[in-house]
Scaffold this active site. Structure first.
Site, PDB file in Angstrom:
ATOM      1  N   HIS A   1     -64.217  21.901-103.050  1.00  0.00           N
ATOM      2  CA  HIS A   1     -64.665  22.616-104.246  1.00  0.00           C
ATOM      3  C   HIS A   1     -63.715  23.728-104.675  1.00  0.00           C
ATOM      4  CE1 HIS A   1     -67.127  25.198-101.247  1.00  0.00           C
ATOM      5  NE2 HIS A   1     -66.074  25.887-101.596  1.00  0.00           N
TER       6      HIS A   1
ATOM      7  N   GLY B   1     -49.699  23.538 -92.343  1.00  0.00           N
ATOM      8  CA  GLY B   1     -49.220  22.612 -93.349  1.00  0.00           C
ATOM      9  C   GLY B   1     -49.958  22.772 -94.654  1.00  0.00           C
TER      10      GLY B   1
ATOM     11  N   ASP C   1     -54.350  23.653 -91.482  1.00  0.00           N
ATOM     12  CA  ASP C   1     -54.530  24.699 -92.488  1.00  0.00           C
ATOM     13  C   ASP C   1     -53.201  25.425 -92.672  1.00  0.00           C
ATOM     14  OD1 ASP C   1     -55.740  26.798 -94.203  1.00  0.00           O
ATOM     15  OD2 ASP C   1     -57.618  25.993 -93.430  1.00  0.00           O
TER      16      ASP C   1
ATOM     17  N   PHE D   1     -52.196  20.570 -97.264  1.00  0.00           N
ATOM     18  CA  PHE D   1     -52.879  19.280 -97.440  1.00  0.00           C
ATOM     19  C   PHE D   1     -52.674  18.704 -98.834  1.00  0.00           C
ATOM     20  CE2 PHE D   1     -56.386  22.563 -97.533  1.00  0.00           C
ATOM     21  CZ  PHE D   1     -56.484  22.657 -98.906  1.00  0.00           C
TER      22      PHE D   1
END
Length: 365
Positions: free
Chosen positions: A275, A255, A229, A257
């Protein structure tokens, strides 16, 4: 592949006396109520939410853990106006939150207990997060989103959601605690729905405070994991896994994603994150996972998957949260499938859980 027509909606386990699903406004309405009266009650249902937020902010449920108390005592303990507090608690008691055991004396109920600070699965942080003025302003301006397709949060607050929270760490911490609460709420259902036995190395993409990875590691002592995260979330995740006693097997990494995810996992998990993003970014995230995973690896996505048509599902209202706050959306299976295919993944199965959350299982094409 399960089709939209065959995919059965999960329910939230509650309903009106007539058996109608307990959607927003349902606490005040039943199917037998005349349409104009029901509409009037639904328009006023936001008052219930506001009073719940007030109760959480004031710590009223905590004040009742020792048993029923007169409203005067509660007013003194919370620094509130006695008569006004009585009127607020009387209104909540009419919905099953608190109970007026005798005139002017209120006690706890199973609903009010969920807002206590220290109970298992406490919803107090969720209520406080829902009540953030910045968030409320966004929903007051949701017409802007419907007209333009752009988040009303940025329109109402002058900054995009993630930027706004990054500049205000105290709000970001509350948001992470609220999301951690919801994560813990669905973790047990997910663990009952998907068998993690045999997983050697798990990568939790956008894993927040690490609650899911920590619980999986507790149940499977041979498993190692990485929680990915934003760097500012890493210290909170490290504390969670330390308290869970699995810090020797669960590493927390900072990091992005949307740029890359750690390689080497035989199972990747994306929980309550896909979402948040528009189709382009959601596909990029899935593509990064596909590049990182082994040919025989798998991806588990935990998210709400509402059915098509008029069938009630909480995800259809969560989708309005995405509309107002972010550029993301809650997607039906028909909307999810092309994202996975574009990323080189095959969506093999969707498993419902007792909550509105589903478990999606995908593998490399």
């Amino acid at each position: 592949m399960v089709t939209d027509t065959a995919h059965q909606p999960a329910t939230n386990g509650a309903g009106s006396a007539a058996g109608t699903p307990d959607m927003p406004g349902g606490a005040l309405s039943t199917a037998e109520t005349p349409p104009d009266v029901r509409m009037y009650q639904m328009l006023y249902s936001s008052i219930v939410s506001q009073l719940l937020i007030t109760a959480a902010e004031l710590g009223l449920p905590d004040e009742l853990t020792g048993g029923p108390r007169p409203v005067g005592e509660l007013a003194s303990a919370t620094g509130t106006h006695r008569d006004s507090l009585y009127r607020a608690m009387r209104a909540l008691a009419s919905t099953g939150v608190f109970t007026e055991v005798e005139p002017g004396v209120f006690g706890q109920t199973p609903l009010s207990e969920t807002l206590c600070s220290d109970v298992n699965g406490s919803m107090r942080d969720v209520a406080r997060y829902v009540g953030l003025p910045e968030r409320q302003r966004a929903f007051a301006a949701v017409t802007h989103s419907v007209r333009t397709g752009e988040p009303s949060f940025e329109h109402a607050n002058g900054a995009a959601w993630w930027e706004y929270f990054a500049e205000r760490p105290e709000l970001g911490t509350l948001f992470n605690r609220a999301m951690g609460t919801m994560s813990r709420r669905v973790n047990s259902e997910v663990l009952d729905t998907y068998d993690f036995t045999g997983v050697r190395h798990l990568v939790d993409v956008g894993g927040g405070q690490g609650h899911l990875a920590a619980e999986i590691a507790q149940r499977h002592p041979d498993l190692t994991a990485v929680v990915l995260d934003l760097p500012r979330v890493v210290p909170e995740a490290e504390e969670v896994v330390r308290r869970a006693g699995v810090a020797d097997r669960v590493r927390c990494a900072g990091g992005d994603f949307l740029e890359a995810v750690p390689e080497g996992g035989d199972l990747y998990v994306i929980s309550w994150t896909l979402h948040d993003w528009n189709d382009e970014d959601a596909t990029r995230m899935l593509s990064n996972v596909r590049r990182a995973m082994a040919p025989d690896g798998a991806l588990v996505v935990i998210d709400e998957v509402p059915p098509a048509g008029d069938s009630p599902h909480f995800g259809k209202f969560e989708d309005i949260v995405m509309l107002a706050l972010l550029h993301g959306r809650i997607r039906t299976e028909r909307e999810l499938d092309p994202l996975f295919r574009t990323a080189g993944l095959r969506l093999d199965e969707i498993r419902d859980t007792p909550s509105p959350t589903s478990v999606l299982i995908a593998r490399p094409e």
